[in-house]
Design a protein around this motif. Structure first.
Motif, PDB file in Angstrom:
ATOM      1  N   LEU A 157      35.714  35.460  45.957  1.00  0.00           N
ATOM      2  CA  LEU A 157      36.489  35.781  44.766  1.00  0.00           C
ATOM      3  C   LEU A 157      35.979  34.993  43.556  1.00  0.00           C
ATOM      4  CD1 LEU A 157      38.857  37.431  43.678  1.00  0.00           C
ATOM      5  CD2 LEU A 157      40.364  35.502  44.236  1.00  0.00           C
ATOM      6  N   CYS A 158      35.633  33.730  43.760  1.00  0.00           N
ATOM      7  CA  CYS A 158      35.109  32.920  42.653  1.00  0.00           C
ATOM      8  C   CYS A 158      33.777  33.477  42.159  1.00  0.00           C
ATOM      9  CB  CYS A 158      34.930  31.465  43.094  1.00  0.00           C
ATOM     10  SG  CYS A 158      36.477  30.562  43.314  1.00  0.00           S
ATOM     11  N   ILE A 159      32.942  33.903  43.087  1.00  0.00           N
ATOM     12  CA  ILE A 159      31.643  34.465  42.698  1.00  0.00           C
ATOM     13  C   ILE A 159      31.849  35.745  41.897  1.00  0.00           C
ATOM     14  CG2 ILE A 159      29.520  35.518  43.569  1.00  0.00           C
ATOM     15  CD1 ILE A 159      29.698  33.601  45.961  1.00  0.00           C
ATOM     16  N   ALA A 160      32.742  36.597  42.376  1.00  0.00           N
ATOM     17  CA  ALA A 160      32.992  37.861  41.682  1.00  0.00           C
ATOM     18  C   ALA A 160      33.535  37.613  40.276  1.00  0.00           C
ATOM     19  CB  ALA A 160      33.981  38.701  42.488  1.00  0.00           C
ATOM     20  N   ALA A 161      34.472  36.669  40.142  1.00  0.00           N
ATOM     21  CA  ALA A 161      35.067  36.373  38.835  1.00  0.00           C
ATOM     22  C   ALA A 161      34.053  35.737  37.898  1.00  0.00           C
ATOM     23  CB  ALA A 161      36.276  35.467  39.009  1.00  0.00           C
ATOM     24  N   ALA A 162      33.216  34.876  38.437  1.00  0.00           N
ATOM     25  CA  ALA A 162      32.233  34.178  37.605  1.00  0.00           C
ATOM     26  C   ALA A 162      31.215  35.141  37.000  1.00  0.00           C
ATOM     27  CB  ALA A 162      31.513  33.112  38.424  1.00  0.00           C
ATOM     28  N   HIS A 163      30.939  36.244  37.707  1.00  0.00           N
ATOM     29  CA  HIS A 163      29.929  37.192  37.233  1.00  0.00           C
ATOM     30  C   HIS A 163      30.550  38.468  36.669  1.00  0.00           C
ATOM     31  CE1 HIS A 163      27.583  34.461  39.770  1.00  0.00           C
ATOM     32  NE2 HIS A 163      26.565  34.794  39.000  1.00  0.00           N
TER      33      HIS A 163
ATOM     34  N   ALA B  33      38.736  27.360  40.702  1.00  0.00           N
ATOM     35  CA  ALA B  33      39.270  28.594  41.233  1.00  0.00           C
ATOM     36  C   ALA B  33      38.684  29.780  40.476  1.00  0.00           C
ATOM     37  CB  ALA B  33      40.793  28.593  41.135  1.00  0.00           C
ATOM     38  N   ALA B  34      39.001  30.984  40.956  1.00  0.00           N
ATOM     39  CA  ALA B  34      38.446  32.190  40.348  1.00  0.00           C
ATOM     40  C   ALA B  34      38.847  32.324  38.881  1.00  0.00           C
ATOM     41  CB  ALA B  34      38.904  33.417  41.142  1.00  0.00           C
TER      42      ALA B  34
ATOM     43  N   ARG C  43      39.036  43.151  42.263  1.00  0.00           N
ATOM     44  CA  ARG C  43      40.159  44.014  42.662  1.00  0.00           C
ATOM     45  C   ARG C  43      40.157  44.231  44.180  1.00  0.00           C
ATOM     46  NH1 ARG C  43      39.373  47.794  39.339  1.00  0.00           N
ATOM     47  NH2 ARG C  43      41.047  47.340  37.858  1.00  0.00           N
ATOM     48  N   HIS C  44      38.988  44.473  44.743  1.00  0.00           N
ATOM     49  CA  HIS C  44      38.874  44.712  46.184  1.00  0.00           C
ATOM     50  C   HIS C  44      39.306  43.480  46.978  1.00  0.00           C
ATOM     51  CE1 HIS C  44      37.195  46.045  50.023  1.00  0.00           C
ATOM     52  NE2 HIS C  44      36.560  44.877  50.101  1.00  0.00           N
ATOM     53  N   LEU C  45      38.823  42.333  46.596  1.00  0.00           N
ATOM     54  CA  LEU C  45      39.145  41.102  47.338  1.00  0.00           C
ATOM     55  C   LEU C  45      40.624  40.766  47.230  1.00  0.00           C
ATOM     56  CD1 LEU C  45      35.973  39.081  46.274  1.00  0.00           C
ATOM     57  CD2 LEU C  45      36.503  39.892  48.595  1.00  0.00           C
ATOM     58  N   LEU C  46      41.197  40.957  46.046  1.00  0.00           N
ATOM     59  CA  LEU C  46      42.629  40.691  45.880  1.00  0.00           C
ATOM     60  C   LEU C  46      43.456  41.669  46.710  1.00  0.00           C
ATOM     61  CD1 LEU C  46      42.729  39.964  42.032  1.00  0.00           C
ATOM     62  CD2 LEU C  46      43.138  38.311  43.875  1.00  0.00           C
ATOM     63  N   SER C  47      42.975  42.891  46.825  1.00  0.00           N
ATOM     64  CA  SER C  47      43.699  43.873  47.644  1.00  0.00           C
ATOM     65  C   SER C  47      43.677  43.488  49.116  1.00  0.00           C
ATOM     66  CB  SER C  47      43.085  45.267  47.453  1.00  0.00           C
ATOM     67  OG  SER C  47      41.811  45.359  48.080  1.00  0.00           O
ATOM     68  N   ARG C  48      42.717  42.657  49.521  1.00  0.00           N
ATOM     69  CA  ARG C  48      42.637  42.170  50.899  1.00  0.00           C
ATOM     70  C   ARG C  48      43.293  40.790  51.050  1.00  0.00           C
ATOM     71  NH1 ARG C  48      36.634  41.966  52.376  1.00  0.00           N
ATOM     72  NH2 ARG C  48      37.497  41.400  54.434  1.00  0.00           N
ATOM     73  N   SER C  49      44.120  40.447  50.023  1.00  0.00           N
ATOM     74  CA  SER C  49      44.928  39.211  50.054  1.00  0.00           C
ATOM     75  C   SER C  49      44.110  37.948  49.865  1.00  0.00           C
ATOM     76  CB  SER C  49      45.741  39.116  51.360  1.00  0.00           C
ATOM     77  OG  SER C  49      46.595  40.241  51.479  1.00  0.00           O
ATOM     78  N   ALA C  50      43.020  38.041  49.118  1.00  0.00           N
ATOM     79  CA  ALA C  50      42.291  36.821  48.775  1.00  0.00           C
ATOM     80  C   ALA C  50      43.194  35.905  47.948  1.00  0.00           C
ATOM     81  CB  ALA C  50      41.035  37.168  47.971  1.00  0.00           C
ATOM     82  N   ASP C  51      43.094  34.605  48.191  1.00  0.00           N
ATOM     83  CA  ASP C  51      43.918  33.627  47.482  1.00  0.00           C
ATOM     84  C   ASP C  51      43.347  33.399  46.087  1.00  0.00           C
ATOM     85  OD1 ASP C  51      45.384  31.518  46.527  1.00  0.00           O
ATOM     86  OD2 ASP C  51      44.875  30.124  48.151  1.00  0.00           O
ATOM     87  N   PRO C  52      44.058  33.778  45.000  1.00  0.00           N
ATOM     88  CA  PRO C  52      43.494  33.624  43.651  1.00  0.00           C
ATOM     89  C   PRO C  52      43.345  32.169  43.224  1.00  0.00           C
ATOM     90  CG  PRO C  52      45.782  34.312  43.531  1.00  0.00           C
ATOM     91  CD  PRO C  52      45.392  34.394  44.970  1.00  0.00           C
ATOM     92  N   ASP C  53      44.034  31.258  43.912  1.00  0.00           N
ATOM     93  CA  ASP C  53      43.958  29.845  43.523  1.00  0.00           C
ATOM     94  C   ASP C  53      43.072  29.015  44.445  1.00  0.00           C
ATOM     95  OD1 ASP C  53      45.597  30.234  41.348  1.00  0.00           O
ATOM     96  OD2 ASP C  53      47.431  29.658  42.392  1.00  0.00           O
TER      97      ASP C  53
END
Length: 426
Positions: A83-89, A113-114, A96-106
């Motif tokens: 999630l951090c990699i996706a947000a950084a780039h 963090a992301a 959206r995909h990772l959050l839908s799979r319950s990735a921890d945003p913090d």
């Protein structure tokens, strides 16, 4: 045991990390998306992107500092999550995909963090998604900085707006310098960010750990490009309109004017003077704004190198102690307009032919007409016109800039009274 101490799910030596770093380096978004959204397991997998702990590898090439006995026991290790990699780039679909799979945003195994990554990159859509999925808008990173403090570029304005809409604290003081978001905006010349924070209730004269207000921080910030200087000028004007004290001192008793002079910013210095900054203020070291301006005069734009000195003197700054004039000549000889403006601020200053030694020969030759007229005054008193100018300036004092334009005189004479350089001395 912290996530720093646990073995990463994907260590630096793994094939997964090798392929991920290659894709990131080449900007291969499809491969990055495939790796972090499909291959990485679990969804909050800890990925090691860097590790320079040479002590773990006896055959490693030791850094020069280590060979000299200066190396510290700290080393750089970068741990992150998909999630951090996706947000950084700025990969919105991946976020959206990772959050839908319950990735921890913090989640922040590496200290960021992301949401921190999204703000640093100015990726507004990613920041909004994270906040909508419960990311903490005031979460501190490993350096003690909140997401608002990482909104440091013009592109991050949308991130700052999203953070405030989701409850970020606009007056939060954090980090080593105890800066507020307004201080950060000021340090980076972000006028639109500053306006946003002020509308949201930021205190315009809040102090950080160094005793600086946002105005002070803005005036002391480096602004190498014309665009950055223009933004900084708009920012300072905004702060002053919002009630910022033009003469607020920091822990070293330096005023915003001291700092603007130290950065060779003529327009900013004039703005501060117009808003009541004290042209004769002294810092803890006994330096005045004029002293700071003279030290940095060669750094100012060539067409305006004398403007700060001229403005300070027209707002009542004491001139340089006469015995120190040779030192000024040594520092400013290559900018004769500054020498002229400063010299004309004295009613009478005795010129010594020995001063010729401090003017480099090539400088003298380049500006021969000026220096010939300057050293000719070693044997000649100043003209009556100059003496009249000095009398009027002494009478007007700190109000020269305001009162001279009201005199019923032709514009050339008004400019003469305000020390506009002519290129020669009489």
């Amino acid at each position: 045991m912290s996530s720093w101490d646990l073995p990463p799910d994907y260590p630096l030596s793994s094939d997964f990390v090798r392929r991920l770093k290659s894709a990131l380096a080449t900007g291969d978004k499809d491969t990055v998306q495939e790796l972090i959204c499909t291959e990485a397991k679990p969804v909050d997998a800890v990925i090691e992107l860097a590790n320079d702990d040479w002590m773990k590898e006896p055959s490693a090439q030791l850094p020069t500092g280590a060979l000299l006995g200066l190396w510290t026991l700290e080393y750089k290790r970068e741990l992150t999550t998909p999630l951090c990699i996706a947000a950084a780039h700025g990969h919105v679909l991946c976020v959206r995909h990772l959050l839908s799979r319950s990735a921890d945003p913090d989640a922040s195994p590496g200290g960021r963090a992301a949401l921190h990554e999204a703000c640093l990159g100015g990726h507004t859509a990613c920041a909004q998604l994270l906040l909508q999925h419960g990311a903490d808008p005031d979460l501190l990173n490993a350096e003690g900085l909140a997401p608002l403090h990482l909104c440091r570029t013009p592109a991050s304005l949308g991130c700052a707006q999203a953070l405030l809409e989701h409850g970020a604290t606009v007056q939060l003081e954090c980090g080593p310098g105890r800066d507020t978001p307004l201080h950060v905006a000021a340090q980076h010349g972000l006028d639109e960010h500053a306006q946003l924070y002020l509308v949201r209730g930021a205190r315009v004269d809040a102090r950080n750990g160094r005793g600086e207000t946002a105005l002070s921080a803005a005036c002391g910030a480096a602004t190498p490009s014309p665009d950055e200087q223009a933004r900084c000028l708009r920012l300072c004007a905004l702060l002053l309109r919002g009630g910022a004290a033009a003469d607020a001192r920091d822990e070293d008793e330096r005023s915003p004017l001291h700092k603007a002079c130290g950065r060779a910013r003529p327009s900013l210095c004039t703005l501060l003077l117009l808003h009541g900054a004290d042209a004769g203020a002294l810092d803890y070291g006994g330096a005045s704004p004029l002293a700071r301006a003279l030290q940095t005069v060669t750094c100012a734009p060539p067409a305006a190198q004398h403007r700060t000195v001229q403005a300070l003197l027209n707002y009542g700054s004491p001139s340089v102690w006469p015995d120190a004039f040779p030192k000024v000549l040594r520092t400013c000889a290559q900018v004769p307009a500054v020498v002229e403006v400063l010299f004309n601020s004295y009613t009478q200053l005795r010129v010594s032919e020995s001063w010729l030694e401090v003017v480099p020969e090539e400088v003298y030759q380049t500006h021969e007409a000026f220096y010939r007229s300057f050293f000719a005054l070693a044997h000649t008193p100043r003209c009556l016109q100059h003496l009249c100018r000095s009398t009027i300036r002494k009478l007007f004092g700190k109000k020269c800039f305001h009162l001279v334009p009201q005199l019923p005189l032709p514009e050339p004479l008004q400019k003469y009274l305000l020390l506009e350089p002519e290129g020669v001395l009489r």
